[in-house]
Design a protein around this motif. Sequence first.
Motif, PDB file in Angstrom:
ATOM      1  N   SER A  71      -7.738 -14.585   1.799  1.00 31.94           N
ATOM      2  CA  SER A  71      -6.842 -15.633   2.310  1.00 31.94           C
ATOM      3  C   SER A  71      -6.107 -16.367   1.191  1.00 31.94           C
ATOM      4  O   SER A  71      -5.119 -17.057   1.451  1.00 31.94           O
ATOM      5  CB  SER A  71      -7.643 -16.645   3.134  1.00 31.94           C
ATOM      6  N   MET A  72      -6.574 -16.227  -0.058  1.00 31.07           N
ATOM      7  CA  MET A  72      -5.935 -16.881  -1.197  1.00 31.07           C
ATOM      8  C   MET A  72      -4.734 -16.095  -1.707  1.00 31.07           C
ATOM      9  O   MET A  72      -3.957 -16.607  -2.521  1.00 31.07           O
ATOM     10  CB  MET A  72      -6.947 -17.084  -2.332  1.00 31.07           C
ATOM     11  N   MET A  73      -4.578 -14.849  -1.275  1.00 26.33           N
ATOM     12  CA  MET A  73      -3.485 -14.013  -1.733  1.00 26.33           C
ATOM     13  C   MET A  73      -2.256 -14.210  -0.857  1.00 26.33           C
ATOM     14  O   MET A  73      -2.370 -14.564   0.321  1.00 26.33           O
ATOM     15  CB  MET A  73      -3.906 -12.537  -1.719  1.00 26.33           C
ATOM     16  N   PRO A  74      -1.075 -14.000  -1.408  1.00 25.32           N
ATOM     17  CA  PRO A  74       0.141 -14.023  -0.574  1.00 25.32           C
ATOM     18  C   PRO A  74       0.031 -12.998   0.547  1.00 25.32           C
ATOM     19  O   PRO A  74      -0.513 -11.903   0.345  1.00 25.32           O
ATOM     20  CB  PRO A  74       1.253 -13.654  -1.567  1.00 25.32           C
ATOM     21  N   GLU A  75       0.522 -13.352   1.692  1.00 25.46           N
ATOM     22  CA  GLU A  75       0.361 -12.470   2.856  1.00 25.46           C
ATOM     23  C   GLU A  75       0.974 -11.103   2.638  1.00 25.46           C
ATOM     24  O   GLU A  75       0.474 -10.097   3.148  1.00 25.46           O
ATOM     25  CB  GLU A  75       1.002 -13.135   4.080  1.00 25.46           C
ATOM     26  N   SER A  76       2.032 -11.031   1.834  1.00 26.20           N
ATOM     27  CA  SER A  76       2.693  -9.752   1.588  1.00 26.20           C
ATOM     28  C   SER A  76       1.873  -8.830   0.690  1.00 26.20           C
ATOM     29  O   SER A  76       2.134  -7.625   0.630  1.00 26.20           O
ATOM     30  CB  SER A  76       4.068  -9.981   0.954  1.00 26.20           C
ATOM     31  N   LEU A  77       0.862  -9.397  -0.012  1.00 27.86           N
ATOM     32  CA  LEU A  77       0.057  -8.596  -0.934  1.00 27.86           C
ATOM     33  C   LEU A  77      -1.391  -8.426  -0.476  1.00 27.86           C
ATOM     34  O   LEU A  77      -2.199  -7.848  -1.190  1.00 27.86           O
ATOM     35  CB  LEU A  77       0.061  -9.245  -2.332  1.00 27.86           C
TER      36      LEU A  77
END
Length: 246
Positions: free
Chosen positions: A207-213
């Motif tokens: 959940s800490m990562m950008p949604e696109s990655l």
Amino acid sequence: KTSSSLSPIKDPSTVARRPSAIGFITFVRREVYRFFSVFKQTIVPPIVSSFLYIFVFGLSLGRHIDNVEGMNYMTFLVPGLIMMYTIEGSYINTSSSLYISRWHNSIQEILVTPLSYWEMVTAILIGGIMRGMVVSLCVYGVSHFFVHTPLGHPVLFITMLALVSAVFSTIGILAGLFAEEWEHLSIVSTFVITPLIFLGGVFHSVSMMPESLRFVTILNPIYYMVDGLRYTTIGVHTAPFWASIL
């Protein structure tokens, strides 16, 4: 002599298995003794580096992270570190053991023994699993100097460690068989295993990562191993536990 005084004829298959059983146990003891005898190179470094990881990421950087999945960052970090060193320890043990045996030509002495190939592979595999388990438990013990990490599901915790150690011990055996130079072992570790570990949720939540990655983590098999171990310790997981076991 009468027939009653003659010793009974032994089953040939039983006779053939006895040396193999002794040889198999001896082979297992050799693999376990191999990494215990050089514990300053096999066990102490993970303990020291895990101490530094927890100190730097947990105490220093972790203070600036409010919470991850509803808990403080240090508690979230510990299961990931345990899994990271389990993977590294089990892979390095089997790959180095087999490669060194080939390099010194001592593998020839093993191949002429009455051990089957299954027994040889299994013995090396057990050595890798043992090292992975020992290192992981040492890292878990070190973590208690900083934070109390509970074992919510002890049986599942040991099961996850054993399964992951078996997987990467097997990968280590394959690498040890095909490696022609010592550098070939580090190629797999540096360019395959380490990137997967760092992108597998050891230090971060998906959940800490950008949604696109996020797909980079979701498609990573190590993510499910780390996530499964977090469930067995602190009871938090973002993926189904059956997927982690699978």
